[in-house]
Design a protein around this motif. Structure first.
Motif, PDB file in Angstrom:
ATOM      1  N   GLN A 159     -26.719 -50.796  87.445  1.00  0.00           N
ATOM      2  CA  GLN A 159     -26.556 -49.854  88.554  1.00  0.00           C
ATOM      3  C   GLN A 159     -27.472 -50.241  89.710  1.00  0.00           C
ATOM      4  OE1 GLN A 159     -26.739 -45.667  87.490  1.00  0.00           O
ATOM      5  NE2 GLN A 159     -25.718 -46.045  85.542  1.00  0.00           N
ATOM      6  N   PHE A 160     -28.688 -50.640  89.384  1.00  0.00           N
ATOM      7  CA  PHE A 160     -29.639 -51.049  90.407  1.00  0.00           C
ATOM      8  C   PHE A 160     -29.116 -52.255  91.195  1.00  0.00           C
ATOM      9  CE2 PHE A 160     -33.191 -53.671  91.840  1.00  0.00           C
ATOM     10  CZ  PHE A 160     -33.960 -52.760  92.549  1.00  0.00           C
ATOM     11  N   MET A 161     -28.518 -53.201  90.482  1.00  0.00           N
ATOM     12  CA  MET A 161     -28.007 -54.417  91.122  1.00  0.00           C
ATOM     13  C   MET A 161     -26.595 -54.240  91.690  1.00  0.00           C
ATOM     14  SD  MET A 161     -29.219 -57.536  88.612  1.00  0.00           S
ATOM     15  CE  MET A 161     -28.480 -56.838  87.130  1.00  0.00           C
ATOM     16  N   ASP A 162     -25.977 -53.088  91.367  1.00  0.00           N
ATOM     17  CA  ASP A 162     -24.595 -52.826  91.777  1.00  0.00           C
ATOM     18  C   ASP A 162     -23.662 -53.926  91.257  1.00  0.00           C
ATOM     19  OD1 ASP A 162     -22.455 -51.512  92.940  1.00  0.00           O
ATOM     20  OD2 ASP A 162     -22.720 -52.483  94.893  1.00  0.00           O
ATOM     21  N   VAL A 163     -23.712 -54.122  89.954  1.00  0.00           N
ATOM     22  CA  VAL A 163     -22.851 -55.108  89.307  1.00  0.00           C
ATOM     23  C   VAL A 163     -22.129 -54.464  88.130  1.00  0.00           C
ATOM     24  CG1 VAL A 163     -24.289 -57.075  89.978  1.00  0.00           C
ATOM     25  CG2 VAL A 163     -24.699 -55.939  87.779  1.00  0.00           C
ATOM     26  N   LYS A 164     -21.041 -55.072  87.741  1.00  0.00           N
ATOM     27  CA  LYS A 164     -20.270 -54.607  86.593  1.00  0.00           C
ATOM     28  C   LYS A 164     -19.815 -55.814  85.805  1.00  0.00           C
ATOM     29  CE  LYS A 164     -16.382 -51.663  85.229  1.00  0.00           C
ATOM     30  NZ  LYS A 164     -15.267 -50.812  85.715  1.00  0.00           N
ATOM     31  N   ALA A 165     -20.031 -55.770  84.499  1.00  0.00           N
ATOM     32  CA  ALA A 165     -19.666 -56.902  83.654  1.00  0.00           C
ATOM     33  C   ALA A 165     -18.171 -57.167  83.714  1.00  0.00           C
ATOM     34  CB  ALA A 165     -20.094 -56.639  82.216  1.00  0.00           C
ATOM     35  N   SER A 166     -17.815 -58.437  83.722  1.00  0.00           N
ATOM     36  CA  SER A 166     -16.407 -58.813  83.714  1.00  0.00           C
ATOM     37  C   SER A 166     -15.897 -59.034  82.295  1.00  0.00           C
ATOM     38  CB  SER A 166     -16.194 -60.077  84.547  1.00  0.00           C
ATOM     39  OG  SER A 166     -17.020 -61.127  84.082  1.00  0.00           O
ATOM     40  N   CYS A 167     -16.780 -58.831  81.316  1.00  0.00           N
ATOM     41  CA  CYS A 167     -16.371 -58.920  79.913  1.00  0.00           C
ATOM     42  C   CYS A 167     -15.341 -57.822  79.628  1.00  0.00           C
ATOM     43  CB  CYS A 167     -17.576 -58.734  78.993  1.00  0.00           C
ATOM     44  SG  CYS A 167     -18.992 -59.772  79.412  1.00  0.00           S
ATOM     45  N   PHE A 168     -14.392 -58.104  78.754  1.00  0.00           N
ATOM     46  CA  PHE A 168     -13.350 -57.126  78.471  1.00  0.00           C
ATOM     47  C   PHE A 168     -12.987 -57.154  76.996  1.00  0.00           C
ATOM     48  CE2 PHE A 168     -11.489 -61.123  79.825  1.00  0.00           C
ATOM     49  CZ  PHE A 168     -10.524 -61.385  78.859  1.00  0.00           C
ATOM     50  N   MET A 169     -12.365 -56.080  76.530  1.00  0.00           N
ATOM     51  CA  MET A 169     -11.984 -55.963  75.135  1.00  0.00           C
ATOM     52  C   MET A 169     -11.029 -57.095  74.748  1.00  0.00           C
ATOM     53  SD  MET A 169     -10.377 -52.638  73.164  1.00  0.00           S
ATOM     54  CE  MET A 169     -11.745 -51.622  73.726  1.00  0.00           C
ATOM     55  N   GLY A 170     -11.352 -57.767  73.676  1.00  0.00           N
ATOM     56  CA  GLY A 170     -10.525 -58.886  73.245  1.00  0.00           C
ATOM     57  C   GLY A 170     -11.023 -60.224  73.728  1.00  0.00           C
ATOM     58  N   CYS A 171     -12.040 -60.204  74.612  1.00  0.00           N
ATOM     59  CA  CYS A 171     -12.674 -61.447  75.064  1.00  0.00           C
ATOM     60  C   CYS A 171     -13.770 -61.774  74.057  1.00  0.00           C
ATOM     61  CB  CYS A 171     -13.254 -61.259  76.457  1.00  0.00           C
ATOM     62  SG  CYS A 171     -14.224 -62.657  77.049  1.00  0.00           S
ATOM     63  N   ALA A 172     -13.675 -62.913  73.399  1.00  0.00           N
ATOM     64  CA  ALA A 172     -14.603 -63.192  72.301  1.00  0.00           C
ATOM     65  C   ALA A 172     -15.219 -64.580  72.375  1.00  0.00           C
ATOM     66  CB  ALA A 172     -13.874 -63.025  70.969  1.00  0.00           C
ATOM     67  N   GLU A 215      -7.970 -62.343  64.549  1.00  0.00           N
ATOM     68  CA  GLU A 215      -6.600 -61.971  64.908  1.00  0.00           C
ATOM     69  C   GLU A 215      -6.584 -61.021  66.094  1.00  0.00           C
ATOM     70  OE1 GLU A 215      -4.386 -60.537  61.600  1.00  0.00           O
ATOM     71  OE2 GLU A 215      -4.632 -62.389  60.421  1.00  0.00           O
ATOM     72  N   SER A 216      -7.523 -60.086  66.114  1.00  0.00           N
ATOM     73  CA  SER A 216      -7.594 -59.108  67.205  1.00  0.00           C
ATOM     74  C   SER A 216      -8.675 -59.448  68.222  1.00  0.00           C
ATOM     75  CB  SER A 216      -7.863 -57.709  66.639  1.00  0.00           C
ATOM     76  OG  SER A 216      -9.148 -57.656  66.024  1.00  0.00           O
ATOM     77  N   ASN A 217      -9.551 -60.404  67.869  1.00  0.00           N
ATOM     78  CA  ASN A 217     -10.724 -60.733  68.684  1.00  0.00           C
ATOM     79  C   ASN A 217     -11.639 -59.529  68.882  1.00  0.00           C
ATOM     80  OD1 ASN A 217     -10.577 -63.457  69.034  1.00  0.00           O
ATOM     81  ND2 ASN A 217      -9.868 -63.406  71.139  1.00  0.00           N
ATOM     82  N   MET A 218     -11.726 -58.692  67.852  1.00  0.00           N
ATOM     83  CA  MET A 218     -12.561 -57.495  67.899  1.00  0.00           C
ATOM     84  C   MET A 218     -13.664 -57.603  66.852  1.00  0.00           C
ATOM     85  SD  MET A 218     -11.131 -55.571  70.254  1.00  0.00           S
ATOM     86  CE  MET A 218     -11.580 -53.865  69.956  1.00  0.00           C
ATOM     87  N   CYS A 219     -14.814 -57.025  67.170  1.00  0.00           N
ATOM     88  CA  CYS A 219     -15.933 -56.997  66.238  1.00  0.00           C
ATOM     89  C   CYS A 219     -15.690 -55.907  65.192  1.00  0.00           C
ATOM     90  CB  CYS A 219     -17.236 -56.715  66.978  1.00  0.00           C
ATOM     91  SG  CYS A 219     -18.681 -56.586  65.897  1.00  0.00           S
ATOM     92  N   MET A 220     -15.883 -56.241  63.927  1.00  0.00           N
ATOM     93  CA  MET A 220     -15.645 -55.287  62.851  1.00  0.00           C
ATOM     94  C   MET A 220     -16.834 -54.359  62.619  1.00  0.00           C
ATOM     95  SD  MET A 220     -13.530 -57.613  60.083  1.00  0.00           S
ATOM     96  CE  MET A 220     -12.915 -56.159  59.232  1.00  0.00           C
ATOM     97  N   ALA A 221     -17.939 -54.631  63.289  1.00  0.00           N
ATOM     98  CA  ALA A 221     -19.128 -53.783  63.148  1.00  0.00           C
ATOM     99  C   ALA A 221     -19.745 -53.561  64.522  1.00  0.00           C
ATOM    100  CB  ALA A 221     -20.122 -54.419  62.189  1.00  0.00           C
ATOM    101  N   TYR A 222     -18.913 -53.230  65.475  1.00  0.00           N
ATOM    102  CA  TYR A 222     -19.320 -53.214  66.884  1.00  0.00           C
ATOM    103  C   TYR A 222     -20.519 -52.312  67.150  1.00  0.00           C
ATOM    104  CZ  TYR A 222     -18.849 -53.068  71.979  1.00  0.00           C
ATOM    105  OH  TYR A 222     -19.077 -53.173  73.328  1.00  0.00           O
ATOM    106  N   GLU A 223     -20.559 -51.137  66.548  1.00  0.00           N
ATOM    107  CA  GLU A 223     -21.628 -50.195  66.863  1.00  0.00           C
ATOM    108  C   GLU A 223     -22.988 -50.632  66.338  1.00  0.00           C
ATOM    109  OE1 GLU A 223     -19.268 -47.927  63.583  1.00  0.00           O
ATOM    110  OE2 GLU A 223     -19.030 -49.737  64.803  1.00  0.00           O
TER     111      GLU A 223
END
Length: 250
Positions: A68-81, A159-167
Motif C-alpha cells: 500500500q505504501f508503494m502503491d503496488v499490486k502483485a501480478s501473481c494470480f491463482m494457478g500461476c506456479a 494438475e490444478s497448479n494449486m497449493c494443497m496446504a496454502y494456509e
C-alpha cells in the motif's frame, strides 16, 4: 490486462528505493501476538500451531502494508506456479509444525495430501534425490541448479497448479512476489523483476522462538526439540520424504 499496465523493472526499483528510505516497519504486532500466545491457558501443542499460523499471517499483513505504501499490486494470480519449483528451505521446527497441523485437519484432507506426497515421491524419485543432494549452504548456484531440474514443490498439485496446504505454506512461498508482467516468470527461472521480502523472516522466526523459549524454560512438554529444531534447516522435499516415512510406520 495488457502488459502496458504492469510495472517495469525500473519502476519497481524506484518504489523499493522509496520503501527503504521512508518506510519504518513496526514490530508491535508480532509482539502483541507473542504476548497473547504466552498468556494463553491452552496446551503447548495448540499454542505452537496457532502461533506458527498467526506469525505467518502477520507476515502477509506486513507485506500488504508495504505494498500500500508503494502503491503496488502483485501480478501473481491463482494457478500461476512458476515459483513452486524453487528450493524451499525451512527449519525442522517449521516442518514438524506443518505436519502436526496437517495431522489435525479432517481425515479426508490429510489422506489426500499424504496420497499426493507418495505419488510425488514415486514420480520424481530420481530428480528428488538429485536436487536434495545439492549443498544449499555452500553452493552459490544451488537455486539455479534446483530450479533447472523442475521438481515441483511437494505440496503443489500439478494438475490444478494449486497449493494443497496454502494456509500453512512456509515463509519463502509468501515473500517472493512479482509486480511486473507475469510473462517474466514464464520466460526465466529467476527473473530479475521479482522481489523478496525475506527480511520479514527475522520478525517471524524471532517471535516464534520467543514463544518456544519461554515454554521450554517453563518445562512445557512440546513436540518440538528445542532449541535444536530451530537451527536445523533442510529442503522441504526432504522433510516431505520424512513425513511419508513416518506415516508408513504407523
Amino acid at each position: 490486462m495488457t502488459s502496458q499496465h504492469y510495472l517495469t523493472y525500473e519502476d519497481i526499483l524506484k518504489r523499493i528505493e522509496l520503501l527503504n528510505e521512508q518506510y519504518e516497519l513496526n514490530d508491535r504486532y508480532f509482539a502483541s501476538i507473542t504476548d497473547q500466545l504466552l498468556a494463553s491457558e491452552r496446551s503447548a501443542d495448540e499454542i505452537i500451531m496457532d502461533g506458527f499460523q498467526q506469525f505467518l499471517q502477520q507476515v502477509n499483513e506486513e507485506m500488504s502494508n508495504m505494498e500500500q505504501f508503494m502503491d503496488v499490486k502483485a501480478s501473481c494470480f491463482m494457478g500461476c506456479a512458476f515459483c513452486c519449483y524453487f528450493p524451499i528451505i525451512i527449519t525442522e521446527l517449521e516442518a514438524k509444525t506443518m505436519k502436526r497441523i496437517i495431522d489435525h485437519w479432517p481425515a479426508e484432507r490429510k489422506q489426500r495430501i499424504m496420497d499426493h506426497l507418495k505419488k510425488w515421491q514415486v514420480n520424481y524419485k530420481e530428480e528428488i534425490e538429485h536436487v536434495t543432494s545439492i549443498d544449499h549452504e555452500n553452493d552459490p548456484e544451488f537455486k539455479k541448479k534446483y530450479i533447472a531440474s523442475q521438481v515441483p514443490c511437494p505440496m503443489l498439485d500439478t494438475e490444478s497448479n494449486m497449493c494443497m496446504a496454502y494456509e500453512i505454506r512456509p515463509i519463502p512461498c509468501r515473500t517472493y512476489v512479482n509486480y511486473a508482467d507475469p510473462q517474466v516468470c514464464a520466460d526465466n527461472y529467476m527473473p530479475k523483476e521479482t522481489i523478496s521480502y525475506e527480511f520479514l523472516y527475522d520478525f517471524y522466526m524471532g517471535s516464534l522462538n520467543e514463544v518456544l523459549q519461554e515454554m521450554y524454560e517453563d518445562g512445557e512438554e512440546m513436540f518440538i526439540d528445542y532449541p535444536s529444531d530451530v537451527w536445523n534447516y533442510d529442503y522441504l522435499a526432504n522433510w516431505a520424504k520424512q513425513w511419508i516415512a513416518e506415516e508408513q510406520q504407523k
